[in-house]
Design a protein around this motif. Structure first.
Motif, PDB file in Angstrom:
ATOM      1  N   LEU A 283       0.830  -1.204   0.000  1.00  0.00           N
ATOM      2  CA  LEU A 283       0.000   0.000   0.000  1.00  0.00           C
ATOM      3  C   LEU A 283       0.867   1.258   0.000  1.00  0.00           C
ATOM      4  CD1 LEU A 283      -2.400   1.936   0.726  1.00  0.00           C
ATOM      5  CD2 LEU A 283      -2.131   1.155   3.084  1.00  0.00           C
ATOM      6  N   LEU A 284       1.890   1.256   0.845  1.00  0.00           N
ATOM      7  CA  LEU A 284       2.779   2.425   0.933  1.00  0.00           C
ATOM      8  C   LEU A 284       3.423   2.734  -0.414  1.00  0.00           C
ATOM      9  CD1 LEU A 284       4.566   1.769   4.368  1.00  0.00           C
ATOM     10  CD2 LEU A 284       2.859   3.533   3.872  1.00  0.00           C
ATOM     11  N   CYS A 285       3.752   1.699  -1.157  1.00  0.00           N
ATOM     12  CA  CYS A 285       4.356   1.902  -2.485  1.00  0.00           C
ATOM     13  C   CYS A 285       3.404   2.661  -3.409  1.00  0.00           C
ATOM     14  CB  CYS A 285       4.707   0.560  -3.128  1.00  0.00           C
ATOM     15  SG  CYS A 285       5.972  -0.386  -2.265  1.00  0.00           S
ATOM     16  N   SER A 286       2.136   2.251  -3.406  1.00  0.00           N
ATOM     17  CA  SER A 286       1.158   2.914  -4.276  1.00  0.00           C
ATOM     18  C   SER A 286       0.921   4.353  -3.841  1.00  0.00           C
ATOM     19  CB  SER A 286      -0.168   2.140  -4.270  1.00  0.00           C
ATOM     20  OG  SER A 286      -0.091   1.026  -5.129  1.00  0.00           O
ATOM     21  N   LEU A 287       0.791   4.552  -2.534  1.00  0.00           N
ATOM     22  CA  LEU A 287       0.582   5.914  -2.033  1.00  0.00           C
ATOM     23  C   LEU A 287       1.764   6.803  -2.391  1.00  0.00           C
ATOM     24  CD1 LEU A 287      -0.964   5.210   1.486  1.00  0.00           C
ATOM     25  CD2 LEU A 287      -2.130   6.164  -0.509  1.00  0.00           C
ATOM     26  N   TYR A 288       2.967   6.256  -2.314  1.00  0.00           N
ATOM     27  CA  TYR A 288       4.171   7.029  -2.639  1.00  0.00           C
ATOM     28  C   TYR A 288       4.125   7.509  -4.087  1.00  0.00           C
ATOM     29  CZ  TYR A 288       9.032   8.050  -3.760  1.00  0.00           C
ATOM     30  OH  TYR A 288      10.176   8.656  -4.206  1.00  0.00           O
ATOM     31  N   GLU A 289       3.783   6.629  -5.003  1.00  0.00           N
ATOM     32  CA  GLU A 289       3.749   7.007  -6.421  1.00  0.00           C
ATOM     33  C   GLU A 289       2.680   8.069  -6.682  1.00  0.00           C
ATOM     34  OE1 GLU A 289       5.891   6.246  -8.768  1.00  0.00           O
ATOM     35  OE2 GLU A 289       7.031   4.971  -7.415  1.00  0.00           O
ATOM     36  N   ILE A 290       1.530   7.921  -6.042  1.00  0.00           N
ATOM     37  CA  ILE A 290       0.439   8.888  -6.230  1.00  0.00           C
ATOM     38  C   ILE A 290       0.849  10.259  -5.706  1.00  0.00           C
ATOM     39  CG2 ILE A 290      -1.892   9.503  -5.442  1.00  0.00           C
ATOM     40  CD1 ILE A 290      -2.426   6.375  -5.420  1.00  0.00           C
ATOM     41  N   TYR A 291       1.386  10.289  -4.487  1.00  0.00           N
ATOM     42  CA  TYR A 291       1.750  11.574  -3.887  1.00  0.00           C
ATOM     43  C   TYR A 291       2.962  12.211  -4.555  1.00  0.00           C
ATOM     44  CZ  TYR A 291      -1.697  11.804  -0.240  1.00  0.00           C
ATOM     45  OH  TYR A 291      -2.883  11.934   0.423  1.00  0.00           O
ATOM     46  N   LYS A 292       3.855  11.388  -5.061  1.00  0.00           N
ATOM     47  CA  LYS A 292       5.019  11.929  -5.755  1.00  0.00           C
ATOM     48  C   LYS A 292       4.548  12.724  -6.978  1.00  0.00           C
ATOM     49  CE  LYS A 292       9.654  10.412  -7.154  1.00  0.00           C
ATOM     50  NZ  LYS A 292       9.664  10.665  -8.613  1.00  0.00           N
ATOM     51  N   ALA A 293       3.630  12.136  -7.728  1.00  0.00           N
ATOM     52  CA  ALA A 293       3.090  12.825  -8.907  1.00  0.00           C
ATOM     53  C   ALA A 293       2.313  14.076  -8.492  1.00  0.00           C
ATOM     54  CB  ALA A 293       2.192  11.877  -9.702  1.00  0.00           C
ATOM     55  N   LEU A 294       1.443  13.951  -7.505  1.00  0.00           N
ATOM     56  CA  LEU A 294       0.620  15.081  -7.080  1.00  0.00           C
ATOM     57  C   LEU A 294       1.482  16.239  -6.588  1.00  0.00           C
ATOM     58  CD1 LEU A 294      -2.103  16.411  -6.412  1.00  0.00           C
ATOM     59  CD2 LEU A 294      -2.079  15.191  -4.224  1.00  0.00           C
ATOM     60  N   GLU A 295       2.464  15.921  -5.727  1.00  0.00           N
ATOM     61  CA  GLU A 295       3.249  16.993  -5.110  1.00  0.00           C
ATOM     62  C   GLU A 295       4.251  17.620  -6.075  1.00  0.00           C
ATOM     63  OE1 GLU A 295       4.481  15.447  -1.257  1.00  0.00           O
ATOM     64  OE2 GLU A 295       2.374  15.371  -0.623  1.00  0.00           O
ATOM     65  N   GLU A 296       4.760  16.827  -7.005  1.00  0.00           N
ATOM     66  CA  GLU A 296       5.635  17.418  -8.027  1.00  0.00           C
ATOM     67  C   GLU A 296       4.855  18.398  -8.897  1.00  0.00           C
ATOM     68  OE1 GLU A 296       7.597  14.229 -10.103  1.00  0.00           O
ATOM     69  OE2 GLU A 296       8.881  13.742  -8.381  1.00  0.00           O
ATOM     70  N   GLU A 297       3.604  18.056  -9.213  1.00  0.00           N
ATOM     71  CA  GLU A 297       2.783  18.955 -10.044  1.00  0.00           C
ATOM     72  C   GLU A 297       2.335  20.185  -9.255  1.00  0.00           C
ATOM     73  OE1 GLU A 297       2.647  18.754 -13.267  1.00  0.00           O
ATOM     74  OE2 GLU A 297       3.837  16.927 -13.087  1.00  0.00           O
ATOM     75  N   LEU A 298       2.013  20.007  -7.986  1.00  0.00           N
ATOM     76  CA  LEU A 298       1.655  21.164  -7.159  1.00  0.00           C
ATOM     77  C   LEU A 298       2.856  22.104  -7.015  1.00  0.00           C
ATOM     78  CD1 LEU A 298      -0.457  19.454  -4.336  1.00  0.00           C
ATOM     79  CD2 LEU A 298      -1.326  20.996  -6.114  1.00  0.00           C
ATOM     80  N   ASP A 299       4.045  21.535  -6.796  1.00  0.00           N
ATOM     81  CA  ASP A 299       5.262  22.355  -6.681  1.00  0.00           C
ATOM     82  C   ASP A 299       5.510  23.143  -7.971  1.00  0.00           C
ATOM     83  OD1 ASP A 299       5.681  21.338  -4.162  1.00  0.00           O
ATOM     84  OD2 ASP A 299       7.279  19.941  -4.749  1.00  0.00           O
ATOM     85  N   ARG A 300       5.346  22.446  -9.085  1.00  0.00           N
ATOM     86  CA  ARG A 300       5.635  23.066 -10.384  1.00  0.00           C
ATOM     87  C   ARG A 300       4.640  24.190 -10.702  1.00  0.00           C
ATOM     88  NH1 ARG A 300       5.285  21.416 -15.700  1.00  0.00           N
ATOM     89  NH2 ARG A 300       3.975  19.633 -15.237  1.00  0.00           N
ATOM     90  N   ASN A 301       3.424  24.043 -10.172  1.00  0.00           N
ATOM     91  CA  ASN A 301       2.365  25.018 -10.453  1.00  0.00           C
ATOM     92  C   ASN A 301       2.038  25.885  -9.242  1.00  0.00           C
ATOM     93  OD1 ASN A 301       1.214  24.366 -13.294  1.00  0.00           O
ATOM     94  ND2 ASN A 301       1.423  22.347 -12.346  1.00  0.00           N
ATOM     95  N   ALA A 302       3.002  25.997  -8.312  1.00  0.00           N
ATOM     96  CA  ALA A 302       2.745  26.684  -7.035  1.00  0.00           C
ATOM     97  C   ALA A 302       2.272  28.121  -7.207  1.00  0.00           C
ATOM     98  CB  ALA A 302       3.991  26.645  -6.158  1.00  0.00           C
ATOM     99  N   SER A 303       2.685  28.783  -8.271  1.00  0.00           N
ATOM    100  CA  SER A 303       2.294  30.180  -8.463  1.00  0.00           C
ATOM    101  C   SER A 303       1.064  30.333  -9.364  1.00  0.00           C
ATOM    102  CB  SER A 303       3.456  30.989  -9.046  1.00  0.00           C
ATOM    103  OG  SER A 303       3.831  30.444 -10.304  1.00  0.00           O
ATOM    104  N   HIS A 304       0.519  29.220  -9.832  1.00  0.00           N
ATOM    105  CA  HIS A 304      -0.695  29.280 -10.659  1.00  0.00           C
ATOM    106  C   HIS A 304      -1.836  29.836  -9.797  1.00  0.00           C
ATOM    107  CE1 HIS A 304      -4.268  27.869 -12.823  1.00  0.00           C
ATOM    108  NE2 HIS A 304      -3.511  27.784 -13.892  1.00  0.00           N
TER     109      HIS A 304
END
Length: 262
Positions: free
Chosen positions: A47-68
């Motif tokens: 389960l932790l593996c799946s959560l890691y992949e999901i959050y990695k994608a979500l947080e990388e995109e939020l970081d990249r779009n932080a000023s949107h």
């Protein structure tokens, strides 16, 4: 909007739009199993593996779009980010070489691909995913953490970092702040409708995968002739489908239990 004349708040509209999905998710067999405390260490590790992949994608995109303009108001990396917590948990259970051992199913990869696609093309849609994930985790995190600790017989909270939010002193107050920030985002009617659709879509895809995996899990269980909530590590190691099934079922259960508490 179809969510009724009473509220123009985006958070309330998402809640109303996904209400039926909540009920369906809550009543799935796997959801009820998790709430009864039927989770094994092997299941939790995957389960932790799946959560890691999901959050990695979500947080990388939020970081990249932080000023949107749609992302900035709900961007709270200090308080909410989960990737580092998940990395600690993965290292605790899998050891320092955990990155080589991460197992993720195709459905988790598709989830990540969707997050990256909207991060590139329609960053305002990230709001739907961030809201349902983070507020779901804040709502259900403490309870799920206790269930997991008890089910696995863990003496300490090591390996349970995912459920802890040290940067949030009051989950209820923080959820109110988050909702008000979210409701302040300026969206056109078209964009707002798209955010609602994205919230429904995310949940609906989860439920569809849920149902498919439940069928796969039944077949796999019959094949190995084991009780439905126990799988020996040797069988899991030798059966990628079973590994994937168990991991994603539990990942979706966590998502569902958390979101339903919104």
């Amino acid at each position: 909007s179809s969510s009724g004349p009473a509220s123009s708040d985006l958070s309330e509209q998402i809640k109303a739009a996904t209400k039926d999905n909540h009920v369906r998710a809550e009543n799935t067999q796997l959801m009820l199993s998790y709430q009864k405390g039927q989770i094994t260490l092997v299941q939790y590790k995957v389960l932790l593996c799946s959560l890691y992949e999901i959050y990695k994608a979500l947080e990388e995109e939020l970081d990249r779009n932080a000023s949107h303009p749609a992302v900035a108001p709900i961007y709270f990396p200090q308080e909410l980010a989960r990737v580092e917590s998940l990395e600690r948990d993965l290292e605790h259970f899998w050891g320092s070489e955990w990155r080589k051992k991460v197992i993720v199913p195709a459905a988790t990869q598709r989830y990540g691909q969707r997050l990256r696609k909207i991060g590139r093309e329609n960053p305002e849609l990230l709001v739907a995913h961030a809201y349902t994930r983070y507020l779901g985790d804040l709502s259900g995190g403490q309870v799920l953490g206790k269930i997991t600790q008890k089910s696995l017989g863990l003496i300490s909270k090591d390996g349970l970092s995912f459920f802890q939010f040290p940067g949030v002193s009051s989950p209820n107050r923080f959820k109110q702040l988050y909702r008000s920030r979210m409701n302040s985002i300026e969206l056109t009617e078209e964009e707002k409708a798209a955010v609602l659709e994205e919230a429904v879509l995310a949940f609906e895809l989860n439920i569809q995968v849920f149902d498919d995996l439940q069928k796969m899990l039944s077949v796999a269980t019959e094949t190995v002739n084991q009780p439905s909530d126990r799988f020996p590590a040797a069988i899991l190691r030798s059966s990628p489908i079973l590994q994937y099934t168990v991991g994603l079922c539990l990942a979706l259960a966590t998502i569902g239990v958390g979101i339903y508490a919104l």
